[in-house]
Write a protein that holds these residues in place. Structure first.
Motif, PDB file in Angstrom:
ATOM      1  N   LEU A  37      -1.560   0.703  -4.733  1.00 56.91           N
ATOM      2  CA  LEU A  37      -1.879   2.283  -4.605  1.00 56.91           C
ATOM      3  C   LEU A  37      -2.844   2.275  -3.653  1.00 56.91           C
ATOM      4  O   LEU A  37      -3.785   1.596  -3.623  1.00 56.91           O
ATOM      5  CB  LEU A  37      -1.957   2.723  -6.006  1.00 56.91           C
ATOM      6  N   VAL A  38      -3.049   3.684  -3.129  1.00 50.68           N
ATOM      7  CA  VAL A  38      -4.034   3.852  -2.188  1.00 50.68           C
ATOM      8  C   VAL A  38      -5.142   4.844  -2.633  1.00 50.68           C
ATOM      9  O   VAL A  38      -5.877   5.316  -1.887  1.00 50.68           O
ATOM     10  CB  VAL A  38      -3.601   4.558  -0.764  1.00 50.68           C
ATOM     11  N   VAL A  39      -5.165   5.005  -3.988  1.00 47.07           N
ATOM     12  CA  VAL A  39      -6.143   5.970  -4.662  1.00 47.07           C
ATOM     13  C   VAL A  39      -6.887   4.900  -5.368  1.00 47.07           C
ATOM     14  O   VAL A  39      -6.645   3.837  -6.012  1.00 47.07           O
ATOM     15  CB  VAL A  39      -5.232   6.957  -5.410  1.00 47.07           C
ATOM     16  N   PRO A  40      -8.067   5.333  -5.600  1.00 41.81           N
ATOM     17  CA  PRO A  40      -9.077   4.433  -6.407  1.00 41.81           C
ATOM     18  C   PRO A  40      -8.582   4.263  -7.766  1.00 41.81           C
ATOM     19  O   PRO A  40      -7.993   5.071  -8.304  1.00 41.81           O
ATOM     20  CB  PRO A  40     -10.218   5.115  -6.393  1.00 41.81           C
ATOM     21  N   ALA A  41      -8.960   2.974  -8.560  1.00 38.99           N
ATOM     22  CA  ALA A  41      -8.286   2.650  -9.614  1.00 38.99           C
ATOM     23  C   ALA A  41      -8.662   3.544 -10.726  1.00 38.99           C
ATOM     24  O   ALA A  41      -8.116   4.001 -11.743  1.00 38.99           O
ATOM     25  CB  ALA A  41      -8.730   1.434 -10.092  1.00 38.99           C
ATOM     26  N   ASP A  42     -10.003   4.447 -10.541  1.00 34.90           N
ATOM     27  CA  ASP A  42     -10.339   5.327 -11.806  1.00 34.90           C
ATOM     28  C   ASP A  42      -9.936   6.719 -11.392  1.00 34.90           C
ATOM     29  O   ASP A  42     -10.529   7.810 -11.565  1.00 34.90           O
ATOM     30  CB  ASP A  42     -11.992   5.157 -11.664  1.00 34.90           C
ATOM     31  N   SER A  43      -8.924   6.982 -10.530  1.00 32.55           N
ATOM     32  CA  SER A  43      -8.449   8.199 -10.311  1.00 32.55           C
ATOM     33  C   SER A  43      -6.856   8.449  -9.906  1.00 32.55           C
ATOM     34  O   SER A  43      -6.347   7.145 -10.257  1.00 32.55           O
ATOM     35  CB  SER A  43      -9.128   8.609  -8.965  1.00 32.55           C
ATOM     36  N   SER A  44      -6.301   9.292  -9.242  1.00 34.03           N
ATOM     37  CA  SER A  44      -4.947   9.339  -9.195  1.00 34.03           C
ATOM     38  C   SER A  44      -4.627  10.426  -7.981  1.00 34.03           C
ATOM     39  O   SER A  44      -5.615  11.238  -7.637  1.00 34.03           O
ATOM     40  CB  SER A  44      -4.324   9.703 -10.264  1.00 34.03           C
ATOM     41  N   ALA A  45      -3.404  10.382  -7.407  1.00 31.80           N
ATOM     42  CA  ALA A  45      -3.310  11.379  -6.646  1.00 31.80           C
ATOM     43  C   ALA A  45      -3.424  12.920  -7.199  1.00 31.80           C
ATOM     44  O   ALA A  45      -3.808  13.746  -6.611  1.00 31.80           O
ATOM     45  CB  ALA A  45      -1.730  11.358  -5.946  1.00 31.80           C
ATOM     46  N   ALA A  46      -2.727  12.847  -8.246  1.00 27.55           N
ATOM     47  CA  ALA A  46      -2.919  14.326  -9.056  1.00 27.55           C
ATOM     48  C   ALA A  46      -4.325  14.798  -9.166  1.00 27.55           C
ATOM     49  O   ALA A  46      -4.666  15.786  -9.181  1.00 27.55           O
ATOM     50  CB  ALA A  46      -2.169  14.057 -10.384  1.00 27.55           C
ATOM     51  N   GLU A  47      -5.197  13.711  -9.578  1.00 35.68           N
ATOM     52  CA  GLU A  47      -6.624  14.038  -9.922  1.00 35.68           C
ATOM     53  C   GLU A  47      -7.190  14.410  -8.406  1.00 35.68           C
ATOM     54  O   GLU A  47      -8.049  15.490  -8.606  1.00 35.68           O
ATOM     55  CB  GLU A  47      -7.384  12.987 -10.413  1.00 35.68           C
ATOM     56  N   GLU A  48      -6.964  13.890  -7.425  1.00 35.30           N
ATOM     57  CA  GLU A  48      -7.465  14.209  -6.138  1.00 35.30           C
ATOM     58  C   GLU A  48      -6.999  15.601  -5.682  1.00 35.30           C
ATOM     59  O   GLU A  48      -7.715  16.253  -5.092  1.00 35.30           O
ATOM     60  CB  GLU A  48      -6.989  13.104  -5.084  1.00 35.30           C
ATOM     61  N   LEU A  49      -5.708  15.916  -5.912  1.00 34.16           N
ATOM     62  CA  LEU A  49      -5.196  17.040  -5.485  1.00 34.16           C
ATOM     63  C   LEU A  49      -5.818  18.447  -6.495  1.00 34.16           C
ATOM     64  O   LEU A  49      -6.100  19.313  -5.970  1.00 34.16           O
ATOM     65  CB  LEU A  49      -3.621  17.125  -5.767  1.00 34.16           C
ATOM     66  N   GLN A  50      -5.988  17.853  -7.745  1.00 37.08           N
ATOM     67  CA  GLN A  50      -6.794  19.067  -8.405  1.00 37.08           C
ATOM     68  C   GLN A  50      -8.271  19.232  -7.870  1.00 37.08           C
ATOM     69  O   GLN A  50      -8.574  20.266  -7.859  1.00 37.08           O
ATOM     70  CB  GLN A  50      -6.926  18.601 -10.067  1.00 37.08           C
ATOM     71  N   ASN A  51      -8.842  18.394  -7.359  1.00 30.77           N
ATOM     72  CA  ASN A  51     -10.178  18.540  -6.822  1.00 30.77           C
ATOM     73  C   ASN A  51     -10.099  19.312  -5.516  1.00 30.77           C
ATOM     74  O   ASN A  51     -10.929  20.267  -5.278  1.00 30.77           O
ATOM     75  CB  ASN A  51     -10.812  17.264  -6.415  1.00 30.77           C
ATOM     76  N   LYS A  52      -8.853  19.139  -4.786  1.00 32.17           N
ATOM     77  CA  LYS A  52      -8.696  20.147  -3.626  1.00 32.17           C
ATOM     78  C   LYS A  52      -8.216  21.523  -3.970  1.00 32.17           C
ATOM     79  O   LYS A  52      -8.459  22.329  -3.034  1.00 32.17           O
ATOM     80  CB  LYS A  52      -7.846  19.390  -2.687  1.00 32.17           C
ATOM     81  N   LEU A  53      -7.539  21.773  -5.081  1.00 32.48           N
ATOM     82  CA  LEU A  53      -7.035  22.859  -5.553  1.00 32.48           C
ATOM     83  C   LEU A  53      -7.737  23.337  -6.899  1.00 32.48           C
ATOM     84  O   LEU A  53      -7.033  23.328  -8.111  1.00 32.48           O
ATOM     85  CB  LEU A  53      -5.671  22.761  -5.870  1.00 32.48           C
ATOM     86  N   PRO A  54      -9.034  23.442  -6.703  1.00 33.41           N
ATOM     87  CA  PRO A  54      -9.959  23.771  -8.101  1.00 33.41           C
ATOM     88  C   PRO A  54      -9.481  24.989  -8.878  1.00 33.41           C
ATOM     89  O   PRO A  54      -9.665  25.212 -10.180  1.00 33.41           O
ATOM     90  CB  PRO A  54     -11.385  23.910  -7.809  1.00 33.41           C
ATOM     91  N   ASP A  55      -8.745  25.859  -8.389  1.00 35.02           N
ATOM     92  CA  ASP A  55      -8.399  27.263  -8.856  1.00 35.02           C
ATOM     93  C   ASP A  55      -6.796  27.187  -9.286  1.00 35.02           C
ATOM     94  O   ASP A  55      -6.359  28.438  -9.503  1.00 35.02           O
ATOM     95  CB  ASP A  55      -8.400  28.471  -7.830  1.00 35.02           C
ATOM     96  N   SER A  56      -6.169  25.992  -9.236  1.00 33.55           N
ATOM     97  CA  SER A  56      -4.929  25.733  -9.626  1.00 33.55           C
ATOM     98  C   SER A  56      -4.680  24.865 -10.718  1.00 33.55           C
ATOM     99  O   SER A  56      -5.763  24.387 -11.189  1.00 33.55           O
ATOM    100  CB  SER A  56      -3.840  25.259  -8.610  1.00 33.55           C
ATOM    101  N   ILE A  57      -3.495  24.903 -11.641  1.00 36.04           N
ATOM    102  CA  ILE A  57      -3.342  23.915 -12.484  1.00 36.04           C
ATOM    103  C   ILE A  57      -2.500  22.807 -11.986  1.00 36.04           C
ATOM    104  O   ILE A  57      -1.316  23.119 -11.845  1.00 36.04           O
ATOM    105  CB  ILE A  57      -2.783  24.464 -13.750  1.00 36.04           C
ATOM    106  N   VAL A  58      -3.013  21.670 -12.070  1.00 33.20           N
ATOM    107  CA  VAL A  58      -2.242  20.365 -11.295  1.00 33.20           C
ATOM    108  C   VAL A  58      -1.642  19.645 -12.422  1.00 33.20           C
ATOM    109  O   VAL A  58      -2.326  19.330 -13.281  1.00 33.20           O
ATOM    110  CB  VAL A  58      -3.119  19.703 -10.350  1.00 33.20           C
ATOM    111  N   LEU A  59      -0.522  19.429 -12.413  1.00 35.08           N
ATOM    112  CA  LEU A  59       0.146  18.432 -13.518  1.00 35.08           C
ATOM    113  C   LEU A  59       0.875  17.451 -12.538  1.00 35.08           C
ATOM    114  O   LEU A  59       1.286  17.464 -11.382  1.00 35.08           O
ATOM    115  CB  LEU A  59       1.471  19.106 -14.086  1.00 35.08           C
TER     116      LEU A  59
END
Length: 188
Positions: A82-104
């Motif tokens: 996987l190309v994301v850090p082991a302590d994160s996820s693509a979804a968590e990265e996306l939530q950081n980029k979209l702080p005013d959205s609810i990411v699932l």
């Protein structure tokens, strides 16, 4: 409910068909389209690298929306990580980029064929969803009248395990140990 799906490939169409079967109005967007308004529920049925572009281009339009990331952030050159850090996820990265959205996180542990057929090995296809309660409720309500089972996989940090499971399933299919019409099944 209105649902916007970015992507009209196999996954986008299979996901959209389930939302339509459940009585929702589905609108598809491709990379050639430009949207000025988006639905309350937005599905990102795109490859992982496209998430950055969508987050940048539609940050304002995605404010207050429930955004579902279906990606598996795997290294497609090696199929070995996987190309994301082991302590994160693509979804968590996306939530950081979209702080005013609810990411699932959802649909990444399903293949298009099992979403189309509604079954995996004779069992009903189960969609695992991770994220906050408000977003999961909207997501569940939108799929309530589909043929899919929806199970709560926990908060957004559980996307890490969902992405690892999706990665494992994809590598098994790519190495022809299972078919692209199969996959993992959850039974009660």
């Amino acid at each position: 409910m209105k649902v916007t799906i970015f992507g009209k490939g196999n996954m986008g169409q299979a996901i959209g068909a389930n939302f339509e079967k459940a009585g929702n109005d589905v609108n598809y967007l491709t990379s050639e389209d430009t949207a000025t308004s988006l639905s309350e529920l937005v599905i990102l049925a795109v490859p992982y690298p496209a998430l950055d572009t969508i987050a940048q281009q539609y940050k304002q339009e995605l404010k207050g929306k429930v955004v579902v990331d279906i990606t598996n952030p795997l290294n497609f050159e090696t199929w070995n990580e996987l190309v994301v850090p082991a302590d994160s996820s693509a979804a968590e990265e996306l939530q950081n980029k979209l702080p005013d959205s609810i990411v699932l996180k959802a649909f990444n542990t399903n293949f298009a064929a099992t979403l189309q057929s509604g079954t995996v090995g004779g069992n009903t296809t189960t969609v695992l969803v991770a994220g906050n309660e408000e977003g999961k409720k909207l997501f569940n309500d939108a799929l309530n009248d589909s043929d899919l089972n929806v199970l709560d996989a926990g908060q957004l940090n559980r996307a890490r395990e969902l992405e690892a499971t999706g990665f494992l399933q994809m590598t098994l299919a790519a190495s022809e140990q299972i078919g692209w019409t199969g996959g993992f099944s959850v039974t009660k």
